[in-house]
Design a protein around this motif. Structure first.
Motif, short mmCIF file in Angstrom:
data_model
loop_
_atom_site.label_atom_id
_atom_site.label_comp_id
_atom_site.label_asym_id
_atom_site.label_seq_id
_atom_site.Cartn_x
_atom_site.Cartn_y
_atom_site.Cartn_z
N CYS A 67 1.31 -12.16 -4.38
CA CYS A 67 2.32 -11.12 -4.28
C CYS A 67 3.45 -11.56 -3.38
O CYS A 67 3.23 -12.21 -2.36
CB CYS A 67 1.73 -9.81 -3.78
SG CYS A 67 2.88 -8.44 -4.00
N CYS A 71 3.16 -5.40 1.87
CA CYS A 71 2.83 -4.03 2.26
C CYS A 71 1.60 -4.04 3.17
O CYS A 71 0.55 -4.57 2.79
CB CYS A 71 2.55 -3.19 1.03
SG CYS A 71 3.85 -3.36 -0.21
N CYS A 74 -2.16 -3.17 2.13
CA CYS A 74 -2.69 -3.76 0.91
C CYS A 74 -3.36 -5.11 1.17
O CYS A 74 -2.78 -5.96 1.84
CB CYS A 74 -1.55 -3.92 -0.09
SG CYS A 74 -2.04 -4.72 -1.62
S1 SF4 Z 1 1.00 -2.89 -2.66
FE1 SF4 Z 1 0.10 -4.93 -2.51
S2 SF4 Z 1 0.27 -5.77 -4.53
FE2 SF4 Z 1 1.66 -4.04 -4.45
S3 SF4 Z 1 3.61 -4.90 -3.84
FE3 SF4 Z 1 2.64 -4.28 -1.96
S4 SF4 Z 1 1.54 -6.09 -1.29
FE4 SF4 Z 1 2.07 -6.44 -3.41
#
Ligand code: SF4
Lengths: 420, 259
Positions: A67, A71, A74
């Motif tokens: 990714c 975030c 996550c």
């Molecule tokens: S929630 Fe997780 S998978 Fe989705 S954009 Fe943010 S870091 Fe990436």
């Protein structure tokens, strides 16, 4: 298919997807008319249950856990030091088909970290669904997670092959999102939702004119919010939820108690307990909004920003609104009966049916299967005995809690004891 | 003169056979009929026995009368309860039918009547197992390219799940075999037929040996087991709930529970 390699990927990419709580596979109408594989009509089936008691009905995986975003809440975030993997489109197709043929699953739930760009990722998700439908003649359930920021054209294509689409809003408030996912903005979540909503509306209007209009996301769209990661109140959560139901015609909003996964100081630390009871209370509130005719601000408002943990939201509301009780079971309308603590919708219907024949007393209600331990304080019927003396809300609450202690102790996951 | 002593009507255990017995109860005006399947019958000195040969026409006549006298629900409850195979369920159902035929309006929801209540309770538990089988059947691909599943349900639910599996798996051959009743249903890409199998003496219904199953079969099972493991969240563990959802008696044939 190289099993060894696939096996490793599956471990990584199923593990990363497990925090997504949506698992429902119902609400679609895709029947198998072509002698193909699979049938997704009506109610979904839970094929297994995890050891934590959640139902397993779909193969729930990420296409990749690479990714470009970071975030905080996550596991897949860029800065997290974990093993990365990515499935090939064909691999996901093969897994789905082979699991489905063995009756392990109802279908596929495919989500993904964002690699390269939103569109690049979304394109691949769509490719999986397309292959399943067109090449494999697969009629099982497909739920695609839309990637925030993906283009309208891709969203439209996704809806042609998927039964359900979802964009996880994850953080209930703008401020929380800013704190935990500074690179993301709320509009990116909303845009695909708006697109899907409009396409569904258009499909419904065209369907009446042109019979052959291809189905568009027949099971609608859903979203998920993480609870307890960003310090929001229950009021903020449920008002957001209400907004989504009203504005986007969402089928479901899921609430997922935050499971600590990092030492980031912005978040609850590892070892902090998962707020399961709070999660359960939110589901109950959601239920009251969708099926019991409650307006969200009756339950949560500026004077009452958080749900009680010791009593369910309906009882909590009743205790704060004692002036509306007792309710006469032989006269009250459906809306008011539904507000009596302890009366579920099924009981309400039975009462309304039965009272056409005779005035009901305690015995009648009990024989219909209504548990009176809570309801009796809020009802009057054809009888001289009434439980409710002039008790205050606090006295009533402690009386009820004494009598129903055990019931509250085993309030568990979101799929249990939602109905009060 | 009507026969007043107890009469045993012995039948082959099929639903049609049972309905034929019901026909004969009325036809012969038996006062104390007892319907019993052949496999459960033991000779009694004080009763007379009648072997009833299954007669599709008679069965159909009875079934049509029942249809007229009950609601859709009542009718299917009757069939579900029959499939429970419980001891003496035939006599319970005979009571139910007699009561239904006597009455002028449908009796199916008169739950204050003990027969009606019992029949609906039995039907409910059969229905529950039907749903569980739709969920818990696990196919394994054989070397002959047939998806094969073995089950041991408490009740005889194969007739109830046929339609579900037929519409779902229309493009693959499959067999679901009930080991405790020793028969199965086989879908040959056209129709579903009832079969009995002579399983090889070294056939192990629980474990998957490469002697009978396709080379990839074990691999997919492994993938499924891994998936099952990875999707668990230990911090939310709740075994009590888990067992409530999947009773232990079903674990034997669940591939994810083979470790
Ligand atoms: S929630 Fe997780 S998978 Fe989705 S954009 Fe943010 S870091 Fe990436």
């Amino acid at each position: 298919m190289s099993f060894e390699r696939t096996q490793e990927k599956l471990k990584i990419l199923a593990d990363a997807a497990k925090y997504d709580v949506s698992c429902s596979s119902s609400g679609s109408k895709r029947s198998n008319k072509t002698k193909g594989l699979g049938d997704a009509t009506g109610m979904g089936i839970c094929h297994s249950y995890t050891e934590d008691g959640r139902c397993v009905s779909l193969l729930k995986i990420l296409l990749t856990n690479y990714c470009i975003f970071d975030c905080a809440y996550c596991v897949t975030r860029k800065s997290n030091d974990i093993k990365r993997a990515a499935f090939q489109v064909q691999e996901v197709v093969d897994l789905t088909i082979n699991f489905y043929r063995r009756n392990y699953i109802e279908g596929l739930f495919l989500s993904s970290g964002i690699f390269k760009s939103a569109d690049y990722t979304m394109e691949r998700l769509v490719a999986v669904a397309k292959k399943l439908r067109l090449e494999e003649n697969f009629n099982g359930y497909i739920h695609l997670k839309s990637i925030p920021g993906a283009s309208d054209e891709l969203m439209k294509e996704a809806g042609l092959y998927a039964d359900r689409l979802s964009v996880n809003i994850e953080i209930p408030t703008k401020e929380g999102l800013k704190l935990l996912a500074p690179e993301k903005n709320r509009e990116d979540f909303l845009k695909p939702m708006i697109k899907v909503k409009n396409e569904i509306i258009q499909y419904k209007s065209e369907k009446n004119i042109i019979k052959s209009t291809p189905k568009f996301a027949p099971a609608g769209q859903s979203t998920q919010m993480i609870i307890g990661a960003s310090g929001e109140t229950d009021q903020q959560i449920m008002w957001t939820s209400n907004y989504f139901y009203k504005k986007f015609n969402l089928k479901r909003v899921y609430y997922s108690g935050y499971i600590p996964i990092s030492y980031d100081s912005r978040l609850p630390q590892i070892g902090t307990e998962v707020p399961m009871l709070r999660e359960n209370r939110l589901y109950q509130t959601d239920w009251l909004m969708r099926f019991y005719g409650f307006d969200v601000n009756e339950i949560l408002n500026n004077d009452h920003q958080n749900l009680d943990l010791d009593v369910d939201p309906k009882l909590g509301w009743a205790l704060r609104n004692l002036d509306q009780f007792p309710v006469d079971i032989n006269k009250a309308d459906k809306r008011m009966l539904a507000r009596v603590p302890g009366l579920g919708m099924k009981s309400v219907y039975k009462i309304i049916e039965a009272r056409r024949f005779r005035r009901l007393n305690w015995e009648h209600i009990q024989r219909m299967g209504v548990a009176l331990n809570r309801a009796k304080y809020f009802l009057i019927c054809e009888s001289r005995d009434f439980e409710r003396r002039d008790l205050t809300g606090i006295q009533l609450k402690s009386l009820i809690l004494q009598n129903t202690q055990s019931k509250y102790r085993n309030s568990l996951g979101p799929q249990l004891n939602l109905f009060t | 003169m009507p026969i007043t002593e107890e009469t045993y009507l012995i039948y082959d255990g099929s639903f049609e056979g049972f309905l034929t017995c019901v026909f004969e109860v009325y036809n012969l005006k038996l006062a104390q009929p007892k319907i019993i399947r052949k496999s459960a019958f033991q000779e009694s000195f004080f009763a007379s026995n009648l072997e009833i040969r299954t007669d599709p026409d008679k069965a159909e006549r009875v079934w049509n009368t029942i249809k007229k006298k009950t609601t859709l629900r009542g009718k299917s409850r009757l069939y579900y309860a029959f499939l429970s195979g419980k001891v003496e369920v035939e006599n319970l159902l005979l009571n139910y039918i007699q009561y239904a035929l006597k009455s002028t309006s449908p009796i199916d929801s008169n739950f204050s009547n003990p027969t009606v209540l019992t029949v609906s309770q039995i039907a409910k538990s059969v229905g529950r197992e039907k749903h569980r089988m739709e969920a818990f059947v696990r196919f394994r691909l054989t070397q002959d390219n047939i998806y094969f599943a073995t089950i041991e349900p408490d009740f005889d639910v194969l007739p109830l799940i046929t339609k579900h599996f037929k519409s779902r798996y229309a493009d693959q051959k499959w067999i679901i075999y009930d080991l405790s009743r020793n028969y199965g249903i086989y879908y040959n890409l056209q129709t579903v037929e009832t079969i009995t199998l002579e399983l090889p003496s070294n056939f192990d219904p629980v474990h998957t040996s490469d002697e009978f199953f396709s080379p990839d079969e074990m691999e997919f099972q492994k993938l499924w087991q891994d998936y099952f493991k990875s999707t668990n969240i230990p911090s939310r563990k709740n075994l009590k709930l888990h067992i409530q959802h999947i009773p232990k008696r079903y674990w034997k044939y669940l591939s994810e529970k083979q470790v």
